[in-house]
Design a protein around this motif. Structure first.
Motif, short mmCIF file in Angstrom:
data_model
loop_
_atom_site.label_atom_id
_atom_site.label_comp_id
_atom_site.label_asym_id
_atom_site.label_seq_id
_atom_site.Cartn_x
_atom_site.Cartn_y
_atom_site.Cartn_z
N LEU A 100 -9.07 5.01 2.47
CA LEU A 100 -8.51 3.95 1.63
C LEU A 100 -8.84 4.29 0.18
O LEU A 100 -10.00 4.29 -0.22
CB LEU A 100 -9.09 2.60 2.02
N ASP B 21 -12.20 4.13 6.66
CA ASP B 21 -12.20 2.87 7.41
C ASP B 21 -12.43 3.11 8.89
O ASP B 21 -12.66 4.25 9.33
CB ASP B 21 -10.91 2.08 7.14
N ALA C 264 0.86 -1.18 0.00
CA ALA C 264 0.00 0.00 0.00
C ALA C 264 0.90 1.23 0.00
O ALA C 264 2.04 1.18 0.49
CB ALA C 264 -0.90 0.00 1.23
N THR D 59 -3.57 0.22 -3.55
CA THR D 59 -4.27 0.87 -2.44
C THR D 59 -3.44 2.03 -1.90
O THR D 59 -2.24 1.89 -1.66
CB THR D 59 -4.54 -0.12 -1.30
N SER E 20 -8.58 3.78 -3.90
CA SER E 20 -8.41 2.74 -4.91
C SER E 20 -8.85 3.28 -6.27
O SER E 20 -9.56 4.29 -6.35
CB SER E 20 -9.20 1.48 -4.56
N ILE F 232 -3.33 4.74 1.35
CA ILE F 232 -3.87 4.94 2.70
C ILE F 232 -3.51 6.36 3.13
O ILE F 232 -2.34 6.67 3.37
CB ILE F 232 -3.28 3.95 3.72
#
Length: 691
Positions: free
Chosen positions: A685, A679, A452, A475, A687, A477
């Motif tokens: 998160l 989250d 990530a 991904t 994507s 973060i």
């Protein structure tokens, strides 16, 4: 949640403080209430303690409510970079006064006939005395203590505030150096006397000399800063412990930091990586690549299996080598203040020169009219000029000045439209940052697609989608508070102390019993440093490793020994551990070649009480209603991006790009084709729809 670290007076606040060039960031954890908040105040360049104290004053009415303050400091790094260190002398073995200047026969620039290097200690302050220890530890010439005293007084007469005693081969036998240091300390009017064998009892003369000398030069600077800081805190009623982040990602007491300031070289960036590792692991991503984008630089590090990678040494700049375990961080000049220019060949360059925080980007209106990465983001609508970062600590930005700077220095020389020129600046900056990510991943055998990407710092979230596109990461973060991640890391970090001792023996001749005794000695020394901090730990762990190699090889391989294996350690178990590490690294072992044990490395870790990262999550129903729209120029055309108050988004909220998510410490730019979901820990998160 785990109980707080308590002071004698019962304070319940744990505060992490990171001093940056523009802002001083504080992360405040109230363990009794189970809440967390952030505080940002302007930094005071050259007077870092003032910004620090202003921040503490914003935390609470009385500093007595604070149990622990953990500080990530750049005071030592800045002092080295700016050469604002104490006047320092060196006492060394006759014939070795130029070790610091000869280095490794390297030079600042690989190509070209000319180059220059000015050691931190000039030659006239590097004094020689008669003494000699051979490489095997045999005492060849006892130290002449009368000469030591004469030269020490001469250095004092020259105005030296600190001194480093560096004798040859002291990793094998430190007796001569020990006697000399004792003699100097009797004469020296302050505590700034560094023994190279105490700082780094490891083979390689230049690295030991450089590390110890820089430690000596920093002692008055860092020591006085921390003492003044602690005094000011005590004056405000603070009765808890002041801890300092080390380059290895652990923390140490204020007294240890004053004694070994060289270990704070990468203090601030290291704290950020530790926070990212903890956050990513909690979010279910033990493998992560971190990218800290500040005003001047872009710092990249890799976290594999939940652990940050450690490097054995670093160079603060050419010739300033520090050999001490530290988090492996690659730095390039690609921050928000990095200046864009067109060179003589017509190529667009971004960085490494930076406008910094003073005067800052053109849009700051402080006199600089050369375009920066921040100016490009402002002009293209990613940063709203009327809603600048810092929660009102910065004045409104001047987008017109960004336009003028980019037009004059990039658009006209390249024959481009101003907005196309601004996007070109970001394209070049993104390519440079992606190159740094590949350096810590692909070039070290890691596939970035399995990691990530975690941006932090004030500018990192503006480029999260671009980095995912460039490198192929699935991904992204974005932590809850990207701009204060380093301050959060200060609160999370455990205490850690590392030690090393050169053994330099063939495995066949290794005295395992003597090595066990040495491990016990290192454990005792490191435990004393843990105890000096005055805080409690949930547990104490140790890491024991050997630097080993096949006979005839130049570079060593770190070989971790199984936990608790000291009592059962034999040459056979050491050989098995080496062969397992060698095969895992190189794919095979070599038969019929002797094995050598070069160094013993030891780390003792005091695991501090952890808090539940769920305290970072948004509370209540929150709001998913957009605040309006904002025009953003992206890939050659304008988009209407929805605006959101990022911290108001509840857990589970999903946002589709193009979107701008704003908060006090950063802005997130979510490109078309990307989506973000909040989250359970308050992270975004990110994507791509294509994955």
């Amino acid at each position: 949640m785990t109980a707080a670290i308590k002071s004698a007076e019962g304070g319940s606040l744990v505060v992490g403080v990171d001093v940056g060039g523009t802002f001083t960031d504080l992360f405040v954890l109230d363990e009794s209430a189970g809440t967390a908040r952030i505080v940002k105040v302007p930094s005071t360049r050259g007077e870092e303690a003032r910004g620090f104290m202003n921040g503490v004053a914003r935390v609470t009415d009385s500093a007595a409510a604070i149990a622990t303050i953990v500080h990530g400091t750049t005071v030592g790094t800045n002092a080295l970079l700016e050469r604002k260190v104490a006047k320092t002398g060196i006492l060394t073995t006759r014939g070795f006064r130029d070790v610091l200047e000869m280095r490794r026969r390297d030079r600042p620039q690989t190509w070209g006939l000319r180059g220059s290097f000015t050691p931190v200690v000039p030659r006239n302050l590097r004094r020689e005395v008669d003494e000699r220890v051979l490489a095997d530890g045999t005492l060849h010439t006892p130290v002449d203590l009368d000469q030591v005293r004469v030269e020490a007084r001469a250095l004092l007469a020259e105005g030296c505030e600190a001194v480093c005693v560096f004798f040859i081969n002291t990793y094998a036998n430190p007796e001569n150096e020990r006697l000399a240091v004792a003699a100097v300390r009797e004469i020296w009017p302050n505590a700034h006397v560094t023994s190279a064998s105490e700082v780094l009892p490891e083979i390689r003369e230049f690295e030991r000399c450089s590390t110890a000398t820089l430690n000596a030069a920093l002692q008055p600077v860092v020591g006085s800063y921390l003492e003044r800081l602690e005094s000011d805190l005590r004056g405000q009623g603070f009765a808890g412990e002041l801890l300092v982040v080390q380059s290895n990602g652990g923390v140490m007491s204020r007294a240890t930091a004053s004694e070994l300031p060289v270990r704070t070289a990468l203090s601030g960036p290291a704290a950020g990586v530790i926070a990212c590792a903890e956050i990513a692991r909690a979010a279910g991503f033990p493998n992560a690549i971190t990218g800290d984008m500040g005003g001047t630089s872009f710092d990249v590090s890799l976290v594999a299996n939940g652990e940050a990678a450690l490097a054995a040494q670093t160079a603060i700049e050419f010739g300033m080598v520090i050999r001490s375990p530290m988090i492996q961080i690659e730095t390039i000049g690609a921050g928000g203040g990095s200046i864009a220019s067109v060179d003589a060949s017509g190529m667009l360059q971004v960085g490494p020169e930076s406008a910094g925080s003073v005067p800052g980007p053109a849009c700051y209106g402080r006199g600089n009219m050369r375009p920066t990465v921040t100016d490009a983001n402002v002009l293209l609508g990613r940063i709203a000029a009327d809603r600048p970062l810092g929660g009102g600590l910065l004045a409104a930005l001047d987008a017109e000045k960004s336009y003028q700077a980019i037009e004059a220095h990039v658009a006209k020389p390249l024959g481009l439209d101003v907005h196309a020129a601004a996007e070109a600046i970001l394209t070049v900056a993104n390519a440079r940052m992606a190159g740094a990510i590949r350096l810590v991943s692909i070039e070290r055998g890691h596939d970035p697609r399995r990691f990530a990407y975690m941006p932090f710092g004030g500018g990192g979230a503006l480029h999260v989608c671009a980095m995912m596109r460039e490198v192929g990461v699935a991904t992204g973060i974005v932590p809850r508070y990207p701009g204060v991640t380093s301050a959060l890391g200060c609160v999370i970090a455990d205490m850690r102390h590392d030690a090393v001792q050169t053994l330099n023996r063939p495995l066949a001749d290794l005295d395992v019993d003597a090595m066990r005794q040495r491990i016990a000695q290192l454990a005792e020394t490191c435990q004393q440093r843990l105890d000096s901090a005055g805080v409690r730990f949930d547990e104490v762990r140790e890491i024991v490793a050997l630097d080993m190699l096949y006979a005839g090889q130049t570079h060593t391989l770190p070989v971790p020994l199984p936990p608790g294996s000291g009592a059962t350690l034999t040459r056979e178990t050491i050989r098995a551990a080496f062969e397992a590490s060698y095969e895992a690294t190189f794919g095979r072992v070599l038969d019929g070649i002797g094995i050598r044990v070069m160094n013993l490395r030891y780390a003792r870790i005091g695991v501090r009480p952890k808090f539940d990262l769920a305290v970072l999550a948004p509370e209540g129903e929150g709001s998913i209603a957009p605040l309006g729209t904002q025009r953003v120029f992206h890939q050659g055309r304008w988009h209407e991006a929805q605006r959101f108050a990022r911290l108001d988004l509840p857990v589970g909220a999903r946002v589709e790009g193009p979107a701008i998510l704003e908060q006090v410490d950063t802005t997130v730019w979510l490109e078309p084709g990307f989506q973000a979901e909040v989250d359970a820990f308050g992270n975004l998160l990110v994507s791509s729809h294509g994955r």
